[in-house]
Design a protein around this motif. Structure first.
Motif, mmCIF file in Angstrom:
data_model
loop_
_atom_site.group_PDB
_atom_site.id
_atom_site.type_symbol
_atom_site.label_atom_id
_atom_site.label_comp_id
_atom_site.label_asym_id
_atom_site.label_seq_id
_atom_site.Cartn_x
_atom_site.Cartn_y
_atom_site.Cartn_z
ATOM 1 N N UNK A 1 6.053 5.471 21.302
ATOM 2 C CA UNK A 1 7.206 6.221 20.867
ATOM 3 C C UNK A 1 8.574 5.782 21.286
ATOM 4 N N UNK A 2 8.480 4.458 21.486
ATOM 5 C CA UNK A 2 9.803 3.985 21.832
ATOM 6 C C UNK A 2 10.255 4.742 23.270
ATOM 7 N N UNK A 3 9.433 5.128 23.936
ATOM 8 C CA UNK A 3 9.461 5.529 25.361
ATOM 9 C C UNK A 3 10.231 6.948 25.180
ATOM 10 N N UNK A 4 10.156 7.637 24.241
ATOM 11 C CA UNK A 4 11.046 8.647 23.906
ATOM 12 C C UNK A 4 10.642 9.974 24.414
ATOM 13 N N UNK A 5 11.210 11.261 24.214
ATOM 14 C CA UNK A 5 10.435 12.520 24.580
ATOM 15 C C UNK A 5 9.645 13.184 23.790
ATOM 16 N N UNK A 6 8.379 13.421 23.947
ATOM 17 C CA UNK A 6 7.498 13.947 23.073
ATOM 18 C C UNK A 6 7.010 15.275 23.480
ATOM 19 N N UNK A 7 6.543 16.077 22.456
ATOM 20 C CA UNK A 7 5.934 17.258 23.038
ATOM 21 C C UNK A 7 4.576 17.214 22.509
ATOM 22 N N UNK A 8 4.214 16.675 21.150
ATOM 23 C CA UNK A 8 2.817 16.404 20.899
ATOM 24 C C UNK A 8 2.972 15.035 20.216
ATOM 25 N N UNK A 9 1.857 14.603 19.901
ATOM 26 C CA UNK A 9 1.604 13.555 19.135
ATOM 27 C C UNK A 9 0.251 13.647 18.392
ATOM 28 N N UNK A 10 0.058 12.668 17.190
ATOM 29 C CA UNK A 10 -0.935 12.573 16.423
ATOM 30 C C UNK A 10 -1.907 11.715 16.656
ATOM 31 N N UNK A 11 -3.148 12.046 17.353
ATOM 32 C CA UNK A 11 -3.997 11.322 17.766
ATOM 33 C C UNK A 11 -5.487 11.582 16.869
ATOM 34 N N UNK A 12 -6.365 10.250 16.949
ATOM 35 C CA UNK A 12 -7.454 10.122 16.413
ATOM 36 C C UNK A 12 -8.529 11.294 16.882
ATOM 37 N N UNK A 13 -9.067 12.131 15.952
ATOM 38 C CA UNK A 13 -10.200 12.982 16.153
ATOM 39 C C UNK A 13 -11.578 12.888 15.927
ATOM 40 N N UNK A 14 -12.418 13.758 16.138
ATOM 41 C CA UNK A 14 -13.809 13.628 15.514
ATOM 42 C C UNK A 14 -13.847 13.690 14.112
ATOM 43 N N UNK A 15 -13.152 14.523 13.461
ATOM 44 C CA UNK A 15 -13.036 14.807 12.228
ATOM 45 C C UNK A 15 -11.763 14.517 11.625
ATOM 46 N N UNK A 16 -11.030 13.564 12.047
ATOM 47 C CA UNK A 16 -9.781 13.325 11.466
ATOM 48 C C UNK A 16 -8.579 13.431 12.542
ATOM 49 N N UNK A 17 -7.593 12.985 12.072
ATOM 50 C CA UNK A 17 -6.230 13.115 13.101
ATOM 51 C C UNK A 17 -6.148 14.479 13.512
ATOM 52 N N UNK A 18 -5.803 14.731 14.874
ATOM 53 C CA UNK A 18 -5.551 16.048 15.502
ATOM 54 C C UNK A 18 -4.155 15.986 16.172
ATOM 55 N N UNK A 19 -3.477 16.979 16.313
ATOM 56 C CA UNK A 19 -2.407 17.035 17.060
ATOM 57 C C UNK A 19 -2.642 17.458 18.770
ATOM 58 N N UNK A 20 -2.141 16.604 19.589
ATOM 59 C CA UNK A 20 -2.406 16.894 21.005
ATOM 60 C C UNK A 20 -1.078 16.991 21.670
ATOM 61 N N UNK A 21 -1.083 17.578 22.659
ATOM 62 C CA UNK A 21 0.314 17.751 23.386
ATOM 63 C C UNK A 21 0.347 19.171 24.341
#
Length: 326
Positions: free
Chosen positions: A171-191
């Motif tokens: 994320x260009x080293x920026x400030x993030x609260x959550x990101x979209x990550x791969x999950x068992x049943x598709x993309x999930x939001x983690x953070x």
């Protein structure tokens, strides 16, 4: 050096020569000043004078803001590079290494920028200094705009030297609260949850002001400790807060407390996407912390701070707006 560091990170007005366009490094406040007379003088100031409207037309202020712009650009480029490189490297505790490097970089940059503008390179410092009355709100606005522009330039410079894959992954080293990550049943939001992230931003920003910037605002402590010591403490405290905020949550997707809205803003403008998700937290949190710190400085006994006060003090501005005088 200690004798010239009476107003670190704040009183740029005393660092700029009156009537001259040359920036002066660390001019101490006059020692033989009558506090009572100065206090009466401050109460008679107009709203425009308390807000420092004349700063918008001061060449010295705009020239000093160039130090804030360049300092913020270098800060964003270096800090975001540190974030990417430490997590990309094969080390057991990347957040510890990152925090140490951040502390060193911030100290060095503050030492470079302080003689030019007072060494803010952070809207938290500029806004807090304006509330306390060390600088005018007009000067703070100029500095904060310069810091945001500098942060964008720093993020653009970083984007130009890293691959698109790295820029996207980190994320260009920026400030993030959550990101979209791969999950068992598709993309999930983690953070991190929004409320948690906001409270962390408030707490960390307040501790930053209380534990380090406080020393820079108080001319007696700054003089006693010396410039290098004060700025080193600022860098160390920020590094510790980065380490704590990233360690205590241990949440993937949360980049830790920002404590510098301009840095978060620069990466969000250049990278976009999910960096805008919850971006308001990195502005609202520090703003609340600045107000809380200002209230704290009004509660404590005046002899433990600036007994002579400042003409730009926020309460003074409000009183002047309604024609009230002490």
């Amino acid at each position: 050096m200690a004798s010239n560091a009476s107003h670190v990170l704040g009183d740029e007005e005393s660092q700029l020569s009156g009537g001259s366009n040359r920036v002066q490094p660390f001019s101490s406040t006059p020692k033989n000043r009558n506090i009572d007379d100065e206090g009466k003088k401050h109460t008679s100031l107009t709203v425009a004078q308390r807000l420092g409207i004349s700063d918008f037309f001061s060449l010295d202020v705009w020239r000093a803001s160039m130090g804030e712009l360049l300092g913020s650009a270098v800060l964003v480029f270096m800090l975001d590079t540190i974030v990417i490189s430490t997590f990309e490297s094969d080390v057991k505790m990347p957040n510890l290494i990152m925090s140490i490097l951040i502390a060193i970089v911030i100290t060095i940059l503050l030492l470079a920028v302080v003689p030019v503008s007072g060494g803010h390179i952070n809207p938290v410092i500029s806004f807090s200094a304006a509330l306390v009355g060390i600088i005018s709100m007009s000067r703070a606005i100029i500095y904060m705009v310069a810091q945001c522009v500098g942060a964008i330039l720093g993020a653009l410079a970083l984007k130009a030297v890293v691959s698109s894959t790295i820029a996207q992954t980190f994320s260009l080293g920026g400030c993030t609260i959550t990101v979209i990550a791969p999950g068992p049943n598709g993309p999930i939001t983690v953070g991190l949850e929004t409320a948690q992230a906001l409270w962390l931003e408030i707490f960390c920003s307040f501790v930053f002001l209380f534990a380090s910037i406080w020393m820079a605002y108080d001319h007696r402590q700054a003089k006693a400790l010396g410039l290098v010591t004060v700025l080193s403490i600022v860098g160390i405290v920020l590094g510790l807060l980065v380490f704590i905020s990233t360690t205590v949550t241990a949440k993937k997707g949360y980049a830790g407390a920002g404590m510098n809205p301009a840095r978060c803003f620069g990466a969000a403008v250049v990278r976009g996407g999910h960096l805008w998700d919850g971006h308001w937290i990195f502005w609202v949190g520090p703003t609340i912390a600045c107000v809380a710190f200002y209230v704290y400085t009004k509660i404590i006994p005046p002899q433990h701070f600036h007994a002579d006060g400042y003409k730009y003090d926020f309460i003074g501005v409000v009183k002047a707006s309604f024609g009230l005088h002490e």
